[in-house]
Each structure stands twice: as structure tokens, then as C-alpha cells.
Design a protein around this motif. Structure first.
Motif, mmCIF file in Angstrom:
data_model
loop_
_atom_site.group_PDB
_atom_site.id
_atom_site.type_symbol
_atom_site.label_atom_id
_atom_site.label_comp_id
_atom_site.label_asym_id
_atom_site.label_seq_id
_atom_site.Cartn_x
_atom_site.Cartn_y
_atom_site.Cartn_z
ATOM 1 N N UNK A 1 -22.893 13.324 -6.261
ATOM 2 C CA UNK A 1 -21.999 13.669 -7.362
ATOM 3 C C UNK A 1 -20.572 13.326 -6.953
ATOM 4 N N UNK A 2 -20.045 12.322 -7.601
ATOM 5 C CA UNK A 2 -18.679 11.872 -7.308
ATOM 6 C C UNK A 2 -17.804 12.181 -8.521
ATOM 7 N N UNK A 3 -16.524 11.878 -8.373
ATOM 8 C CA UNK A 3 -15.582 12.234 -9.437
ATOM 9 C C UNK A 3 -14.985 11.014 -10.113
ATOM 10 N N UNK B 1 -11.192 17.711 -7.886
ATOM 11 C CA UNK B 1 -12.511 17.113 -7.672
ATOM 12 C C UNK B 1 -13.072 17.524 -6.314
ATOM 13 N N UNK B 2 -12.256 17.422 -5.289
ATOM 14 C CA UNK B 2 -12.730 17.781 -3.947
ATOM 15 C C UNK B 2 -13.035 19.281 -3.890
ATOM 16 N N UNK C 1 -17.087 11.999 -3.325
ATOM 17 C CA UNK C 1 -16.341 10.755 -3.335
ATOM 18 C C UNK C 1 -15.755 10.548 -4.712
ATOM 19 N N UNK C 2 -15.140 9.394 -4.914
ATOM 20 C CA UNK C 2 -14.635 9.030 -6.237
ATOM 21 C C UNK C 2 -15.450 7.839 -6.707
ATOM 22 N N UNK D 1 -13.869 16.288 -12.944
ATOM 23 C CA UNK D 1 -13.911 17.395 -11.981
ATOM 24 C C UNK D 1 -14.622 18.621 -12.567
ATOM 25 N N UNK D 2 -14.348 18.927 -13.819
ATOM 26 C CA UNK D 2 -14.929 20.173 -14.366
ATOM 27 C C UNK D 2 -16.418 20.046 -14.670
#
Ligand SMILES: [Mg+2]
Ligand SMILES: [Mg+2]
Lengths: 338, 338
Positions: B26-28, B39-40, B46-47, B282-283
Motif C-alpha cells: 500500500x503506497x501513497x 501518508x507515512x 512508498x509513493x 493518505x486517508x
């Protein structure tokens, strides 16, 4: 030029068969009954696409059932039993009505168009279907829905058709009860679910103009990116193949009615994939036929196997050109098919 | 609500693994370095999508190489070795620049956008690629091209990248020489030629927003037809499957970065198809993670076999809902994964 025109004209009555005996029917795209004469003069074996929107444009109100019926019946009668595929109203996108304002749209090609309009105005849709059904008593009339993207849309459209049939039946008006219904394949979704759609309809007609636009995400009218509008893109050829495979599995017919059908370079694609019918503008019929009369279906199939290994449109166009050069050379001075 | 938020927050550090032991990263999705903290905090691995267009918007001129480099480097450093996928400029469509007028277009979504713009302005494109390459010395930076429709476009973009690398090399500026390059899969053509594209790149990231728009020929912003924007359309699922199959055949990674990735109902689709990574706002990360922690990959695969037999989006949505209801019931009061 006149001479070559006369030479082509001789082909009008020649059977539409490849040198190795396979048939590909050549039908006409028309927008009015008037255009039908030119098409028949060029040996059209039917009408693969009657664009009815022109009946709706250039006037001050929606055409009545009677007005439409007269036109459809005249076309059916002129065709004397040859197929007449009538496409239901394909308005929206770049085609507008003076008397009925459609909403302003940011992206009209991805908007409120064609079957979407018809299904939102079932009253108007039913008027058109009644007119077509009544004309079906006078010839080999078939119905085609544009811009279909889902099974639900076909079912909903066929539901309105069933209502129209019920009404005519109750009124004692004659019509062809088993009138074939088909769909345009021009939305990528329709390609992806072609196997499902093939169970709902009697035929497919691939509309290459919109299909290429949506597949490549390129507005063909947009000059800034017109270099990206590429019918010979390997993605387009894969989509054509997928449609044909789905149709064959269900035993239904596949036609092609976009502009690409009129491009003689594309002939081995149609023969190689096993398209049943091309629908063409009247002036494209004879040049396309001339090409068909010297193109072997067997060689076209082998060519397509090669072409599906190529990675770019340029490689594909080059390979097609080489194929044609060799075919022309092989034909020598022999006038093909005459 | 606060309570459930706190409960979700506990999941941030839980490994991203299904009950039957399969991983889905699951990345952002981020638009700025600022968004990276949130996000972190939610445990992003990761992004998956750094949208660089926001660096280009809200200002009076194109950002310099130095300005971009600072931002990319900061993001790379913050990620401490976790992947940072930087998407090159995705301008056009509904995203405009104040200081650089793009041509007025009839259908901007089918227009001069994204990689098309970058390839037409290689000077600007190279500035961005140099900035990204320089940042690549400070973390796990990867490059992603948007709106790719053909092999040629990837090659052309990589050609500019090679030039930028040559320049930096000559200047003695450090960068990651094997920086992975990937593409967005969001144009139907890219799906159709995914097998060809997979040989040109290190990863795919499926952009569901545009892909659904083009596949269905529906502008999702158009209220008149918003009912037709349907990510659970069987055609969309078939396209997702085709992309995954092509990627697997070539052994490259497939991510999903559109809005559909954040819809918890879609979880069994990703697990069932075998997606490697979701990239989420992020949410959305923790709600999606919570769902993953109680969704079995094995059951998801079986579900997808069923789902590919269904014919309409409604049937598919209903079936997914039933799957989730059963999974929730089975999970009972046990807090999954904690
Ligand atoms: Mg069309
Ligand atoms: Mg996009």
C-alpha cells in the motif's frame, strides 16, 4: 482518370470474390435515399449503414413517424431484398440538432450521444423504431444501435423495440417480426465484452472512426494531435481481431463501417481476419472491390500472422505496402476479375 | 468515529498481508512533500504516484531544474529507501497552466495532454528528467510516464531520458543509472498492446480514472451521463485482467493508482488478479488496509472466476457486496490482524 473510372465501372457487376474464392460483401454507407442510387450503380450489395441523423438535422422539429417511415420504406423498396441496416439516431458529439438543445459538454465525444440520447428519450426512440418496423414489411430491414457499451444498453433498447412491436401488432400494422438487431462496436468496452454482446444481437458492425478515437484517446478532429490518430496502431488491430473472434464463437456476422473500410491498404486486414461485409461510401466501393479482386484471402491470413508480431504502426503500414506492391506486381498487366 | 480512527491508526504498523499470507503493498498518491508526512503516518510503504503537475501549477513560469530537484530530493530522502514513483508532467485535459496557454480543444480529455505535451516540448521534458535523475542519488526514485498509448512513445521518452543521463554523466553529476521507468496504463490502446509495452518498461501502474473514461467513452465530469461511469463494468475488469496477464508473462510489476484503488469493495479484485501495489490517498490507506487484513487471496481468486461469468456491473457489484458481507460475518468480533 475518365478511363480508369470506366474500367472500374465494369467491376460493378463482377461478383465480390477474392482470387481464391472467398467472399467479402461490399455494402454502402448512405445518409439519404438519394445516395442509394449511386451506391447501387457501383454494385453495392446492400446498405450496411443508413445514417438516420440526417433525417433529424436540417429541419425545425423531430421528424414524425410517418415522415421517417416514408424514407425507410423507399430505401427498403429500392434495395429489392438486399439488406438495409438502419442505424438509430446517432446525435450528439459533433452532430447537433437546431431545434433541440443538447447540454454544453466539456468533452462531447465522451458525452451524451447516440444510444444514450435515445434511451433517455424513449418516446422519440419508439417513434423511430415504429417507423423502421413498419418499413421492414417492404424489404430486408435490419436495426443497428450506435455507441453501445454494455449488455444493459442492448437489452434496454430491445425492450423499447419489443414495446413498439407490441403496439404495431395490436394496431394490426404489418412488420417483420424477426427483424435482426445489431450494434455498432465503437466503444472499447464493447470490444472487451464482445463475447457477452454477441449473445444479445444478430450482428456487429465495427465503427472504426470512434473506436480508434477512444482506443487511442485521440480526438481525430484535433489538429494538434492528429499525428496520433493511427488506424494501423497494433492496438486497433488487436481489438478488431478480438471482435471477430468473439463474433465467430457465437456465429454472428461482423461488418466494418468506418472510414478505414474504404482504405484499400486495409483489404488484407479484412480478408485476413474474416470480416463478412464492408460498408463504404458509394465512391469507395469500386476501388475497394478492385483491390479485393486481386487480394488472396489465404495470403492475407498469413500476412496478419506476421503483422501481429509487429510493434509499431509504421512497421505495420510498411508491411502492408510491401504486400500490395507484391500483389500488384504478381497481377502484372492482367486486369483482375474481368 | 474518533474511536474507529484510533483503531485504524493501530493498523499503520501492521504488515500489509492477507490472512492467508499474501502481500499487497500500500503506497501513497501525493501532490507535494507536505502530503508525504500524512501518508507515512498511515504506514504508506512508498509513493506510488507523485503528481508533479502541482509543481507546475499555481506559479507564473515553468519550475527550474533546481526547484524541481529540491522537491524530488526532499521526498526521496523522507522516504528513506522506500520507493518514490515520480510521474512526469500530466498537464492538459482539465489541468491547465496559467503561464502557458494550451490550445483550446473540443475534447480536452482526448487531446494534447501528459506525455504528448512532454514529447512536443523536449526541452521542458528534459529539465524535469534531469531534476528527477539528480534526486535519484538520494533514494529509491522511479520514473513514470502518463497517458502512454504506444511503444513508440515509451521509446521516445526513454530517448530523452538517455540524453539527460548522458548530460549528467558528462557533468559528473551523480544519479541512479538503472533508475526504473514505468508507464501509466490508462489508455485502452495500452491495454491492448500491454504485452509489447511490458518489454519496454519495469512496471505498469493502472490509472483507473482515465482508463474507465476512455473504455466506456464517458467523461466522468459530465453530470448528464455520470450514471454510465462504472468502474465495475465487466469490460473494465477484463482490461485489468489483460494488463496483469501481460505483466506477469514478462515478469514486471503492476500497480493500481486510480480512485478505484481506494474503494474497499474492490479489494478482492486486486487480490484475485494479483496486483502488486495499490497507490492511495493518505486517508484511504488504513481503511483499505483494514479490508485487506480480513480478505483471503485464495477466496478472492475464486470470486473473480465467478465474477468473470457475470454480464452486468450491477451483478458484479452485488456479488462483491455479498462477498464482503460474508467476510465481515466470518471475521466476527475478532479484530483482524491485531
Ligand atoms: Mg460513432
Ligand atoms: Mg490520467
Amino acid at each position: 482518370h475518365l478511363e480508369s473510372r470506366a474500367r472500374l465501372q465494369q467491376l460493378a457487376q463482377v461478383p465480390s470474390v477474392t482470387p481464391d474464392g472467398e467472399t467479402l460483401e461490399l455494402a454502402a454507407n448512405i445518409s439519404s435515399v438519394k445516395e442509394l442510387d449511386a451506391a447501387l450503380g457501383s454494385g453495392a450489395q446492400g446498405v450496411g449503414l443508413f445514417r438516420t441523423e440526417f433525417l433529424y438535422m436540417d429541419r425545425s422539429r423531430f421528424p414524425t413517424e410517418e415522415e421517417q417511415y416514408e424514407v425507410y420504406r423507399m430505401a427498403a423498396e429500392k434495395l429489392q431484398g438486399k439488406p438495409l441496416i438502419i442505424r438509430t439516431l446517432d446525435i450528439g458529439g459533433d452532430k447537433q440538432l437546431d431545434y433541440h438543445e443538447l447540454p454544453e459538454e466539456e468533452n462531447p465525444f465522451l458525452g451524451f450521444r447516440a444510444i444514450r440520447f435515445s434511451l433517455s428519450r424513449k418516446d422519440l426512440f419508439k417513434v423511430q423504431l415504429r417507423a423502421i418496423l413498419r418499413a421492414s414489411a417492404y424489404g430486408n430491414v435490419q436495426i443497428m444501435y450506435p455507441l453501445i457499451a454494455s449488455v444493459e444498453e442492448v437489452r434496454e433498447a430491445n425492450g423499447v423495440l419489443a414495446e413498439a412491436m407490441g403496439e404495431l401488432e395490436a394496431e394490426g400494422v404489418p412488420f417483420r417480426k424477426d427483424v435482426p438487431t445489431g450494434i455498432m462496436i465503437e466503444v472499447p468496452a464493447a470490444v472487451a465484452v464482445a463475447e457477452l454482446l454477441a449473445e444479445e444481437v444478430a450482428f456487429f458492425s465495427i465503427g472504426t472512426n470512434d473506436l480508434v478515437q477512444f482506443t487511442l484517446a485521440v480526438d481525430r478532429m484535433n489538429e494538434q494531435i492528429s499525428y496520433l490518430y493511427e488506424p494501423y496502431h497494433p492496438a486497433v488491430l488487436r481489438m478488431l481481431r478480438a471482435v471477430v473472434q468473439a463474433a465467430k464463437r457465437r456465429g454472428i456476422q461482423v461488418n466494418v463501417c468506418g472510414e478505414l473500410a474504404g482504405d484499400v491498404r486495409a483489404m488484407p486486414i479484412w480478408l485476413g481476419l474474416g470480416i463478412h461485409e464492408l460498408s463504404l461510401s458509394a465512391q469507395a466501393i469500386l476501388p475497394v472491390k478492385e483491390t479485393m479482386l486481386r487480394t488472396y484471402a489465404r495470403e492475407s491470413r498469413a500476412l496478419m500472422e506476421e503483422i501481429f508480431k509487429l510493434r509499431t504502426a509504421k512497421e505495420i503500414r510498411d508491411r502492408l505496402e510491401r504486400f500490395h506492391a507484391e500483389a500488384t506486381l504478381a497481377a502484372g498487366n492482367v486486369r483482375p476479375g474481368v
